[in-house]
Write a protein that holds these residues in place. Sequence first.
Motif, PDB file in Angstrom:
ATOM      1  N   ARG A   1       0.871  -1.204  -0.003  1.00  0.00           N
ATOM      2  CA  ARG A   1       0.069   0.033  -0.052  1.00  0.00           C
ATOM      3  C   ARG A   1       0.888   1.195  -0.019  1.00  0.00           C
ATOM      4  NH1 ARG A   1      -2.116   3.298   3.880  1.00  0.00           N
ATOM      5  NH2 ARG A   1      -1.174   2.416   5.368  1.00  0.00           N
ATOM      6  N   GLU A   2       1.887   1.231   0.747  1.00  0.00           N
ATOM      7  CA  GLU A   2       2.725   2.434   0.853  1.00  0.00           C
ATOM      8  C   GLU A   2       3.482   2.727  -0.551  1.00  0.00           C
ATOM      9  OE1 GLU A   2       6.741   3.873   3.539  1.00  0.00           O
ATOM     10  OE2 GLU A   2       5.355   1.950   4.209  1.00  0.00           O
ATOM     11  N   ALA A   3       3.853   1.529  -1.028  1.00  0.00           N
ATOM     12  CA  ALA A   3       4.686   1.946  -2.284  1.00  0.00           C
ATOM     13  C   ALA A   3       3.894   2.212  -3.355  1.00  0.00           C
ATOM     14  CB  ALA A   3       5.563   0.498  -2.703  1.00  0.00           C
ATOM     15  N   LEU A   4       2.725   1.484  -3.601  1.00  0.00           N
ATOM     16  CA  LEU A   4       1.754   1.638  -4.617  1.00  0.00           C
ATOM     17  C   LEU A   4       1.075   3.228  -4.527  1.00  0.00           C
ATOM     18  CD1 LEU A   4       0.028  -1.680  -5.014  1.00  0.00           C
ATOM     19  CD2 LEU A   4       1.997  -0.835  -6.426  1.00  0.00           C
ATOM     20  N   THR A   5       0.769   3.583  -3.480  1.00  0.00           N
ATOM     21  CA  THR A   5       0.177   4.866  -3.235  1.00  0.00           C
ATOM     22  C   THR A   5       1.246   5.815  -3.600  1.00  0.00           C
ATOM     23  OG1 THR A   5      -1.229   4.240  -1.619  1.00  0.00           O
ATOM     24  CG2 THR A   5      -0.784   6.459  -1.715  1.00  0.00           C
ATOM     25  N   PHE A   6       2.519   5.774  -3.329  1.00  0.00           N
ATOM     26  CA  PHE A   6       3.531   6.617  -3.466  1.00  0.00           C
ATOM     27  C   PHE A   6       3.859   6.772  -4.928  1.00  0.00           C
ATOM     28  CE2 PHE A   6       8.041   7.451  -4.252  1.00  0.00           C
ATOM     29  CZ  PHE A   6       8.141   8.547  -3.851  1.00  0.00           C
ATOM     30  N   LEU A   7       3.958   5.643  -5.664  1.00  0.00           N
ATOM     31  CA  LEU A   7       4.229   5.699  -7.007  1.00  0.00           C
ATOM     32  C   LEU A   7       3.233   6.264  -7.873  1.00  0.00           C
ATOM     33  CD1 LEU A   7       6.106   2.229  -7.612  1.00  0.00           C
ATOM     34  CD2 LEU A   7       7.149   4.662  -7.301  1.00  0.00           C
ATOM     35  N   SER A   8       1.950   5.988  -7.479  1.00  0.00           N
ATOM     36  CA  SER A   8       0.711   6.327  -8.321  1.00  0.00           C
ATOM     37  C   SER A   8       0.188   7.844  -8.126  1.00  0.00           C
ATOM     38  CB  SER A   8      -0.307   5.324  -8.251  1.00  0.00           C
ATOM     39  OG  SER A   8      -1.112   5.184  -6.703  1.00  0.00           O
ATOM     40  N   GLY A   9       0.541   8.219  -6.826  1.00  0.00           N
ATOM     41  CA  GLY A   9       0.261   9.637  -6.281  1.00  0.00           C
ATOM     42  C   GLY A   9      -1.456   9.622  -5.927  1.00  0.00           C
ATOM     43  N   ARG A  10      -1.746   8.378  -5.432  1.00  0.00           N
ATOM     44  CA  ARG A  10      -3.236   8.316  -5.282  1.00  0.00           C
ATOM     45  C   ARG A  10      -3.400   6.893  -4.189  1.00  0.00           C
ATOM     46  NH1 ARG A  10      -5.381   4.138  -8.088  1.00  0.00           N
ATOM     47  NH2 ARG A  10      -4.401   3.676  -9.982  1.00  0.00           N
ATOM     48  N   PRO A  11      -4.372   6.952  -3.242  1.00  0.00           N
ATOM     49  CA  PRO A  11      -4.508   5.876  -2.543  1.00  0.00           C
ATOM     50  C   PRO A  11      -4.430   4.599  -3.417  1.00  0.00           C
ATOM     51  CG  PRO A  11      -5.935   7.486  -1.903  1.00  0.00           C
ATOM     52  CD  PRO A  11      -5.315   8.098  -2.915  1.00  0.00           C
ATOM     53  N   ASP A  12      -3.681   3.598  -3.009  1.00  0.00           N
ATOM     54  CA  ASP A  12      -3.605   2.300  -4.049  1.00  0.00           C
ATOM     55  C   ASP A  12      -3.245   1.125  -2.924  1.00  0.00           C
ATOM     56  OD1 ASP A  12      -3.688   0.582  -6.014  1.00  0.00           O
ATOM     57  OD2 ASP A  12      -2.098   1.352  -7.104  1.00  0.00           O
ATOM     58  N   GLN A  13      -3.607   0.036  -3.311  1.00  0.00           N
ATOM     59  CA  GLN A  13      -3.385  -1.298  -2.513  1.00  0.00           C
ATOM     60  C   GLN A  13      -3.835  -2.523  -3.316  1.00  0.00           C
ATOM     61  OE1 GLN A  13      -5.714  -0.651   1.008  1.00  0.00           O
ATOM     62  NE2 GLN A  13      -7.557  -1.084   0.212  1.00  0.00           N
ATOM     63  N   ALA A  14      -3.075  -3.610  -2.853  1.00  0.00           N
ATOM     64  CA  ALA A  14      -3.441  -4.695  -3.817  1.00  0.00           C
ATOM     65  C   ALA A  14      -2.901  -5.921  -2.998  1.00  0.00           C
ATOM     66  CB  ALA A  14      -2.372  -4.730  -5.021  1.00  0.00           C
ATOM     67  N   THR A  15      -3.747  -6.940  -2.900  1.00  0.00           N
ATOM     68  CA  THR A  15      -3.687  -8.333  -2.546  1.00  0.00           C
ATOM     69  C   THR A  15      -2.226  -8.985  -2.889  1.00  0.00           C
ATOM     70  OG1 THR A  15      -5.084  -9.298  -3.606  1.00  0.00           O
ATOM     71  CG2 THR A  15      -6.016  -8.405  -1.724  1.00  0.00           C
ATOM     72  N   GLN A  16      -1.954 -10.279  -2.276  1.00  0.00           N
ATOM     73  CA  GLN A  16      -0.807 -10.809  -2.763  1.00  0.00           C
ATOM     74  C   GLN A  16      -1.281 -11.333  -4.252  1.00  0.00           C
ATOM     75  OE1 GLN A  16       2.219 -11.493  -1.673  1.00  0.00           O
ATOM     76  NE2 GLN A  16       2.765 -12.576  -3.528  1.00  0.00           N
ATOM     77  N   ALA A  17      -2.548 -11.965  -4.327  1.00  0.00           N
ATOM     78  CA  ALA A  17      -2.944 -12.492  -5.609  1.00  0.00           C
ATOM     79  C   ALA A  17      -2.994 -11.502  -6.403  1.00  0.00           C
ATOM     80  CB  ALA A  17      -4.316 -13.026  -5.112  1.00  0.00           C
ATOM     81  N   GLU A  18      -3.533 -10.297  -6.375  1.00  0.00           N
ATOM     82  CA  GLU A  18      -3.533  -9.176  -7.303  1.00  0.00           C
ATOM     83  C   GLU A  18      -2.030  -8.664  -7.821  1.00  0.00           C
ATOM     84  OE1 GLU A  18      -7.603  -7.147  -5.615  1.00  0.00           O
ATOM     85  OE2 GLU A  18      -5.775  -6.489  -4.880  1.00  0.00           O
ATOM     86  N   MET A  19      -1.207  -8.640  -6.630  1.00  0.00           N
ATOM     87  CA  MET A  19       0.259  -8.265  -6.971  1.00  0.00           C
ATOM     88  C   MET A  19       1.106  -8.968  -7.985  1.00  0.00           C
ATOM     89  SD  MET A  19       1.486  -5.363  -6.054  1.00  0.00           S
ATOM     90  CE  MET A  19       3.090  -4.810  -6.953  1.00  0.00           C
ATOM     91  N   SER A  20       0.384 -10.359  -8.055  1.00  0.00           N
ATOM     92  CA  SER A  20       1.134 -11.257  -8.949  1.00  0.00           C
ATOM     93  C   SER A  20       0.911 -11.005 -10.461  1.00  0.00           C
ATOM     94  CB  SER A  20       0.667 -12.762  -8.839  1.00  0.00           C
ATOM     95  OG  SER A  20      -0.677 -12.950  -9.205  1.00  0.00           O
ATOM     96  N   VAL A  21      -0.089 -10.178 -10.543  1.00  0.00           N
ATOM     97  CA  VAL A  21      -0.451  -9.585 -11.826  1.00  0.00           C
ATOM     98  C   VAL A  21       0.275  -8.268 -12.128  1.00  0.00           C
ATOM     99  CG1 VAL A  21      -2.191  -9.022 -13.595  1.00  0.00           C
ATOM    100  CG2 VAL A  21      -2.699 -10.955 -12.159  1.00  0.00           C
ATOM    101  N   ARG A  22       0.306  -7.613 -11.201  1.00  0.00           N
ATOM    102  CA  ARG A  22       0.497  -6.025 -11.259  1.00  0.00           C
ATOM    103  C   ARG A  22       2.119  -5.927 -11.072  1.00  0.00           C
ATOM    104  NH1 ARG A  22      -2.938  -2.160  -7.516  1.00  0.00           N
ATOM    105  NH2 ARG A  22      -1.533  -0.557  -8.694  1.00  0.00           N
TER     106      ARG A  22
END
Length: 960
Positions: free
Chosen positions: A230-251
């Motif tokens: 959540r911390e990394a994805l939000t920082f890179l996208s500039g907006r609240p963002d999060q992903a589960t482990q399963a979702e992250m395997s795609v992202r």
Amino acid sequence: MSLIVETIRPEVGAGNRTPASSGPHGAEPAFQVIRRNGAVTPFDASKITVALTKAFLAVEGNTAAASRRVHDIVEDLTAQIVASLTRRSGTGRTFHIEDIQDQVELGLMRCGHHKVARAYVLYREERARERSAVRAASATAAPALRTRNADGTLSPLDEGRLGELVREAADGLEGVDVVTILAETRRNLYDGIGEDELALAPILAARTLIETEPNYAAASARLLNDRLRREALTFLSGRPDQATQAEMSVRYADYFHAYLRRGIVAEQIDPELGRFDLARLAAALKPERDLKFDYLGLQTLYDRYFLHVGGTRFELPQAFFMRVAMGLALREIDREARAIEFYDLLSSFRFMASTPTLFNAGTLRPQLSSCFLTTVPDDLDGIFKSIKDNALLAKYSGGLGNDWTRVRGLGAHIKGTNGESQGVVPFLKVANDTAIAVNQGGKRKGAVCAYLETWHIDVEEFLDLRKNTGDDRRRTHDMNTANWVPDLFMERVESDGVWTLFSPDEVPDLHDLYGPAFKTAYETYEAKAARGEIKVFRQVRAVDLWRRMLTMLFETGHPWITFKDPCNIRSPQGHAGVVHSSNLCTEITLNTSDDEVAVCNLGSVNLLAHVSGGGLDREMLAATVRTAMRMLDNVVDINFYTIPEARRSNLRHRPVGLGIMGFQDALQRLRIAYASEEAVRFADESMEAISFHAISGSVDLAAERGRYPSFEGSLWSRGILPIDSLERLAEARGGLDLDRSATLDWGGLRARVIATGMRNSNCMAIAPTATISNICGVSQSIEPAYQNLFVKSNMSGDFTVVNAALVRDLKARGLWDEVMVSDLKYYDGSVGSIDRIPDDLKALYATAFEIEPQWLIEAAARRQKWIDQAQSLNLYVANPSGRKLDETYRLAWRCGLKTTYYLRSRSATHVEKSTLKGVDGRLNAVAAGVHASSAGPIVVPEEARALACALDDPTCEACQ
């Protein structure tokens, strides 16, 4: 006792609560307490003072004398408890009421107030039962909770995602219960909870359960990984963002591209990494390896290794490993293929590079080397240049070993001023303070070790450097120290002879001599001193000086005992110079001079990953070592050198130090007790295999890239391998009682070395691996386990650590229950005194102080015959005495060991004999602070005691 808990409970008198700062030990008003009904109220430290006072008076009586005594005790206790609660407030500024009560309980136990603590614990349990009965009788629907967003708005708590997150974290982990984690998590939630605290709540909920089921360490790591995502994805996208482990395997692939772009813009990553074939590398990432971590490993990476901007982490674990791999593959021809090969090795935990490499690979300042060794000249310009060099080398995470033997001693003549020298000690004080001032780029405390040869006239003052008494201007409380001991001194100790101390300006060649040549020159100087031809000298009984060396080791943990002659006699590079010292952790033995600062590049094989019930997987080990040697050799060319002497030395000799970790874990998987001949044989056989493949790998690199420049004239060039150099030491000493057996084709390898050459002057060194073993989740280096259940304290916080293998065995025999957990705590993580545990498990899971130190020395000696450098060997003595220490260190010398490291005693620390849940904390992630794996000096009177380096404290372990 009925008022003890009531006074602390925020429900009592909440309406009349005073600000936290109004009490005598008040914390900041910003700290808050979560009530049991979910409401939040200001934290009031004075409530702790009142509760403690009532607790003591309830047990000890209410006399005037008791009241006066209790007042002083309570003042100190309150300060300690508040400090424990607030010292890591960055992890959250709210405390659950249970956290406060846990800290009170721990404070009482830690300070020895056991009767009060016992009454307090019993009353807490009684109150808990009462509350449970009330809740059962009047069960009502829990109020809906809301979370506070970054912009201050409130949103309904997403119960569905919370449940999914916890279920995903528990997936496939035996013994991990989703309902239990969720229940503990919800206990720490309140209406309006912030996003950061909400992310932390399930992590700490799972973490409190580790002591009863080790798999909760993996669940905690998975929950921490969600917070990191959540911390990394939000920082890179500039907006609240999060992903589960399963979702992250795609992202993960898209994230990897964004991560590199942002890291380059922020000047955290070398722009050259952006010119790799990123699509190829992204496709090679293995997101499922995020699940390999336990909590301590991932938390350590999060706190100390992952790249960040302004404290916000944007580097996820697999990106981290790929960044390091890319940084090590920069000069390769097919650098994508090599980066993938390196990434696969690192992310599988089969091998781990050292901390400086992990910190800096792929960055703009790739200082990747672990250790630097210098020799200090005997003139003012040279001394202060050496101190400046220390600062420059330490700035980018290097650990330092300084040879100070050349500096003239106290009372020696100074020709330029016609005065007398103040000796080496004042300069050591300056070097000590420099190490503290330059704290390795703000990442960890600077670390340096000073070496002095045993014949130096200042050696007795040198022995006192770490004492807590005496003139503080002649003390170095933060610098490690080590004795550089020639064989001749040990021979004089054995024969109860006289030993002569000299100032090096009058005996300048002793510094560079060893073996028979040293003996001849030394005896010549003794004769000159007897004739009055030497001005500054002093004679002592060798045994008396030896006893004083051991006494200081006994009292302060310093100076360490290291042996000059085996380091030099067995050095492959004797034709190119002299080994004048070891490094910060006593495993590096390389030449130093005015023109060359020795550099070593470290990494360690995870031995546990290469064994199964059937033994050592030699094919996998060979592949691991071959790739690891290539990675370490690449460090030499890629490295950022802060001083020219280091660059000159490293490029000329190209030394590397491949070591091991997870040794005891491997023994336990093979069902071998550490204190056994079978363990000694395994130490021999496993190190032989690593040595064989490391040397073979260096030959392969020489065939591809060329020999190292100073190869001609080395022992290698003459076909003398480490196993052969043992005979040189035996000849110099007149014999050496050590097993010489071998099992591999050393004749064939010897012929290849002569014909093709070596890429590296040195190949092996076993470092402490204090931090990288945490990352991989294995026992450090070659160490026996300190304890089987303890609280580990380091820069990342305080963590419950349980020996998972022991738990599995106890479960298999129906012995793992709350009573066993309690027994392990009571006996400080030791199984030896627990009657229920069978003898075979007691032997297999014996802890460091249950193992006689000669077993450690025997195993180390069998390893040393294969190693061209040395090994960081801690010695554990449960019941130290002068005789025991004398026997132990003489044995180390007789067995041909090159160096020893810390002397550790059982009494340095103890596991808290109370609830570890309190130590692990809740939302505030603070702990009562027991450095349970810290192993300090032997017990001495309090006024003489000094703190030694902590086994689990990465602030003072620079090698790895």
